[in-house]
Design a protein around this motif. Structure first.
Motif, PDB file in Angstrom:
ATOM      1  N   HIS A 150      -8.540 -24.406   6.151  1.00 17.66           N
ATOM      2  CA  HIS A 150      -7.437 -23.961   7.012  1.00 17.66           C
ATOM      3  C   HIS A 150      -7.469 -24.693   8.349  1.00 17.66           C
ATOM      4  N   ASN A 151      -6.380 -25.383   8.653  1.00 15.76           N
ATOM      5  CA  ASN A 151      -6.235 -26.008   9.968  1.00 15.76           C
ATOM      6  C   ASN A 151      -4.776 -26.028  10.412  1.00 15.76           C
ATOM      7  N   LEU A 152      -3.959 -25.182   9.825  1.00 13.32           N
ATOM      8  CA  LEU A 152      -2.548 -25.106  10.189  1.00 13.32           C
ATOM      9  C   LEU A 152      -2.361 -24.919  11.686  1.00 13.32           C
ATOM     10  N   ASN A 153      -3.228 -24.100  12.299  1.00 10.10           N
ATOM     11  CA  ASN A 153      -3.114 -23.844  13.734  1.00 10.10           C
ATOM     12  C   ASN A 153      -3.196 -25.131  14.554  1.00 10.10           C
ATOM     13  N   GLU A 154      -3.960 -26.115  14.110  1.00 11.19           N
ATOM     14  CA  GLU A 154      -4.051 -27.395  14.828  1.00 11.19           C
ATOM     15  C   GLU A 154      -2.697 -28.117  14.834  1.00 11.19           C
ATOM     16  N   TYR A 155      -1.977 -28.021  13.734  1.00 12.69           N
ATOM     17  CA  TYR A 155      -0.680 -28.684  13.627  1.00 12.69           C
ATOM     18  C   TYR A 155       0.403 -27.929  14.394  1.00 12.69           C
ATOM     19  N   MET A 156       0.298 -26.613  14.430  1.00 10.29           N
ATOM     20  CA  MET A 156       1.307 -25.785  15.088  1.00 10.29           C
ATOM     21  C   MET A 156       1.108 -25.677  16.598  1.00 10.29           C
ATOM     22  N   GLU A 157      -0.069 -25.990  17.084  1.00 10.73           N
ATOM     23  CA  GLU A 157      -0.347 -25.936  18.528  1.00 10.73           C
ATOM     24  C   GLU A 157       0.279 -27.166  19.177  1.00 10.73           C
ATOM     25  N   ILE A 158       1.484 -26.996  19.681  1.00  7.64           N
ATOM     26  CA  ILE A 158       2.244 -28.104  20.258  1.00  7.64           C
ATOM     27  C   ILE A 158       2.566 -27.762  21.708  1.00  7.64           C
ATOM     28  N   LYS A 159       2.160 -28.655  22.628  1.00  8.03           N
ATOM     29  CA  LYS A 159       2.373 -28.434  24.053  1.00  8.03           C
ATOM     30  C   LYS A 159       3.122 -29.622  24.657  1.00  8.03           C
ATOM     31  N   ALA A 160       3.881 -29.338  25.694  1.00  6.11           N
ATOM     32  CA  ALA A 160       4.620 -30.402  26.385  1.00  6.11           C
ATOM     33  C   ALA A 160       3.666 -31.487  26.890  1.00  6.11           C
ATOM     34  N   ALA A 161       2.455 -31.100  27.263  1.00  2.00           N
ATOM     35  CA  ALA A 161       1.469 -32.071  27.755  1.00  2.00           C
ATOM     36  C   ALA A 161       1.043 -33.053  26.666  1.00  2.00           C
ATOM     37  N   ASP A 162       1.287 -32.699  25.385  1.00  2.82           N
ATOM     38  CA  ASP A 162       0.905 -33.560  24.260  1.00  2.82           C
ATOM     39  C   ASP A 162       1.959 -34.610  23.917  1.00  2.82           C
ATOM     40  N   VAL A 163       3.128 -34.554  24.563  1.00  2.00           N
ATOM     41  CA  VAL A 163       4.201 -35.489  24.237  1.00  2.00           C
ATOM     42  C   VAL A 163       3.701 -36.909  24.440  1.00  2.00           C
ATOM     43  N   TYR A 164       3.881 -37.712  23.399  1.00  2.00           N
ATOM     44  CA  TYR A 164       3.413 -39.095  23.408  1.00  2.00           C
ATOM     45  C   TYR A 164       4.250 -39.912  24.382  1.00  2.00           C
ATOM     46  N   PRO A 165       3.604 -40.698  25.220  1.00  2.00           N
ATOM     47  CA  PRO A 165       4.368 -41.485  26.201  1.00  2.00           C
ATOM     48  C   PRO A 165       5.269 -42.516  25.523  1.00  2.00           C
ATOM     49  N   ASN A 166       6.466 -42.648  26.048  1.00  2.00           N
ATOM     50  CA  ASN A 166       7.405 -43.651  25.541  1.00  2.00           C
ATOM     51  C   ASN A 166       7.314 -44.898  26.420  1.00  2.00           C
ATOM     52  N   ASN A 167       6.112 -45.456  26.499  1.00  2.00           N
ATOM     53  CA  ASN A 167       5.937 -46.651  27.333  1.00  2.00           C
ATOM     54  C   ASN A 167       5.313 -47.778  26.515  1.00  2.00           C
ATOM     55  N   ASN A 168       4.367 -48.478  27.049  1.00  2.00           N
ATOM     56  CA  ASN A 168       3.816 -49.654  26.388  1.00  2.00           C
ATOM     57  C   ASN A 168       2.832 -49.340  25.268  1.00  2.00           C
ATOM     58  N   ILE A 169       2.465 -48.090  25.077  1.00  2.00           N
ATOM     59  CA  ILE A 169       1.505 -47.729  24.032  1.00  2.00           C
ATOM     60  C   ILE A 169       2.166 -47.896  22.671  1.00  2.00           C
ATOM     61  N   ASP A 170       1.423 -48.417  21.706  1.00  2.00           N
ATOM     62  CA  ASP A 170       1.961 -48.684  20.380  1.00  2.00           C
ATOM     63  C   ASP A 170       2.113 -47.386  19.585  1.00  2.00           C
ATOM     64  N   VAL A 171       3.334 -46.865  19.531  1.00  2.00           N
ATOM     65  CA  VAL A 171       3.606 -45.619  18.835  1.00  2.00           C
ATOM     66  C   VAL A 171       3.401 -45.773  17.330  1.00  2.00           C
TER      67      VAL A 171
END
Length: 195
Positions: A150-171
């Protein structure tokens, strides 16, 4: 949760063609992806099959673009599959203003990564007395390839601070190698970056 592919012609498919148990959306999407791969409607080995967890920091809800991606959402009443732009405008409705605490965030995981790591023993579907809140599916719970139950909670724990930067990092590098994928607040923008 929804699944996104880029290789299938859009047509009206019936949700009854897929394994679907009400209230078990994470399992429904897991098996939807497996079936899409089995039927060659998606190829998990390629870059065309993703899973999207839709949530926000409170884990609550308040009551046509030209992307080549198609969305398979078994819990909506929209046709299957639906072009990403149509799905966003009809289901997500980005122009609809909601207060910040209910702002939708999206965790996007490449299907092969999900198949390898995702597990759910359905504990989240039991009340404090151990009773089922909704009848469970008649098949075994999903166990990760590494034995995690069981690790569903890891996938469901979503925070605004986790938003991936839309900059030079390779998405593209991040989406294809991270166990928990990438969190974004703009589904359309994210998929335009990985084309």
């Amino acid at each position: 949760m929804a699944s996104t592919t880029s290789t299938v012609e859009s047509s009206d498919l019936d949700v009854s063609q897929f394994r679907h148990t009400p209230f078990y959306c994470e399992e429904n999407v897991y098996f939807l992806c497996k079936k899409l791969c089995t039927n060659r409607m998606g190829d998990a080995r390629e870059a065309d099959l993703f899973v999207v967890f839709i949530s926000n920091e409170k884990k609550q809800r308040k009551k046509e673009g030209e992307f080549p991606f198609l969305v398979w959402d078994l819990d909506s009443t929209l046709p299957l599959p639906l072009p990403l732009g149509s799905y966003v405008s009809q289901a997500i409705r980005p122009s609809f203003q909601i207060s910040p605490e209910f702002q939708r965030l999206f965790r996007i995981i490449h299907a092969p990564i999900l198949f390898r790591h995702f597990a759910s023993d359905r504990r989240h579907m039991k009340d404090s007395n151990g009773n089922w809140m909704a009848k469970p599916p008649d098949y075994e719970a999903i166990v990760a390839e590494d034995g995690t139950i069981h690790n569903l909670n890891e996938y469901m724990e979503i925070k605004a601070a986790d938003v991936y930067p839309n900059n030079n990092i390779d998405v593209r590098d991040a989406i294809f190698f991270r166990k928990l994928g990438v969190v974004t607040n703009d589904l359309g923008e994210f998929f335009s970056q990985i084309l």
